[in-house]
Scaffold this active site. Structure first.
Site, short mmCIF file in Angstrom:
data_model
loop_
_atom_site.label_atom_id
_atom_site.label_comp_id
_atom_site.label_asym_id
_atom_site.label_seq_id
_atom_site.Cartn_x
_atom_site.Cartn_y
_atom_site.Cartn_z
N HIS A 26 0.83 -1.20 0.00
CA HIS A 26 0.00 0.00 0.00
C HIS A 26 0.87 1.26 0.00
O HIS A 26 0.69 2.15 -0.83
CB HIS A 26 -0.91 -0.04 1.24
CG HIS A 26 -1.78 1.14 1.44
ND1 HIS A 26 -3.13 1.13 1.16
CD2 HIS A 26 -1.52 2.40 1.90
CE1 HIS A 26 -3.65 2.32 1.44
NE2 HIS A 26 -2.69 3.11 1.90
N GLU A 27 1.84 1.31 0.92
CA GLU A 27 2.70 2.50 1.01
C GLU A 27 3.56 2.66 -0.24
O GLU A 27 3.78 3.78 -0.71
CB GLU A 27 3.58 2.44 2.26
CG GLU A 27 2.80 2.43 3.57
CD GLU A 27 1.82 3.60 3.72
OE1 GLU A 27 2.10 4.70 3.20
OE2 GLU A 27 0.76 3.40 4.35
N HIS A 30 1.55 4.21 -2.96
CA HIS A 30 1.49 5.67 -2.80
C HIS A 30 2.73 6.30 -3.44
O HIS A 30 2.64 7.28 -4.15
CB HIS A 30 1.45 6.06 -1.32
CG HIS A 30 0.08 6.02 -0.70
ND1 HIS A 30 -1.03 6.58 -1.28
CD2 HIS A 30 -0.33 5.50 0.48
CE1 HIS A 30 -2.07 6.40 -0.48
NE2 HIS A 30 -1.69 5.74 0.59
N HIS A 36 -5.67 6.68 -2.48
CA HIS A 36 -6.56 5.63 -1.96
C HIS A 36 -7.68 5.34 -2.95
O HIS A 36 -8.30 6.27 -3.48
CB HIS A 36 -7.16 6.07 -0.62
CG HIS A 36 -6.15 6.15 0.47
ND1 HIS A 36 -6.07 7.20 1.34
CD2 HIS A 36 -5.17 5.28 0.82
CE1 HIS A 36 -5.07 6.98 2.18
NE2 HIS A 36 -4.51 5.83 1.89
N TYR A 85 -9.21 1.17 1.98
CA TYR A 85 -9.30 0.90 3.42
C TYR A 85 -10.31 -0.22 3.68
O TYR A 85 -11.29 -0.34 2.95
CB TYR A 85 -9.78 2.14 4.17
CG TYR A 85 -8.77 3.24 4.40
CD1 TYR A 85 -7.43 3.08 4.12
CD2 TYR A 85 -9.20 4.46 4.91
CE1 TYR A 85 -6.53 4.11 4.36
CE2 TYR A 85 -8.31 5.50 5.15
CZ TYR A 85 -6.97 5.32 4.88
OH TYR A 85 -6.10 6.34 5.11
ZN LIG Z 1 -2.66 5.09 2.35
#
Ligand SMILES: [Zn+2]
Length: 130
Positions: A26-27, A30, A36, A85
């Site tokens: 996830h990071e 980014h 997101h 999320y």
């Molecule tokens: Zn995030």
């Protein structure tokens, strides 16, 4: 994503989990330029956000971006994306979801890693064959 070149990436305290590498992926997504998934401009067609169950200072992480602020690459919304999320993330009351898919699905996002669409999005953004 923070400009071009070297940048810091925040990892959880446990760093990398073999069973759940999704938080690291996830990071890194980014860092490669992705926002997101649940903040896409077309969010409203796929999920309902339960703002009353989210603290005021965290609500910004659920607000959709404007169409000119994010590039969806012409690929579909992905409720299982590693960039989405989970349904109770940042909940004031954890027994009540902060997000529910319009289909009723509460199993949002995942900690296992890329979905097929996640990899398609990266490959499309970087003009890789897929
Ligand atoms: Zn995030």
């Amino acid at each position: 994503m923070n400009g071009n070149g070297v940048q810091d990436v925040s990892l959880p305290d446990y760093c990398v989990s073999y069973s759940y590498p999704g938080s690291v992926i996830h990071e890194l997504m980014h860092a490669t330029g992705f926002q997101h998934e649940h903040q896409r401009p077309d969010q409203q067609y796929y999920i309902n956000v339960n703002y009353p169950n989210i603290r005021l200072d965290n609500r910004q992480f659920f607000n959709p971006f404007k169409p000119n602020e994010v590039n969806t690459l012409g690929l579909p919304y992905d409720i299982k994306s590693v960039m989405h999320y989970p349904s109770s993330f940042m909940a004031s009351n954890p027994s009540i979801p902060t997000m529910v898919a319009r289909s009723g699905d509460l199993n949002l996002g995942n900690l296992k890693g890329f979905t097929k669409l996640d990899t398609q999005k990266i490959n499309k953004l970087y003009n890789c064959r897929y």
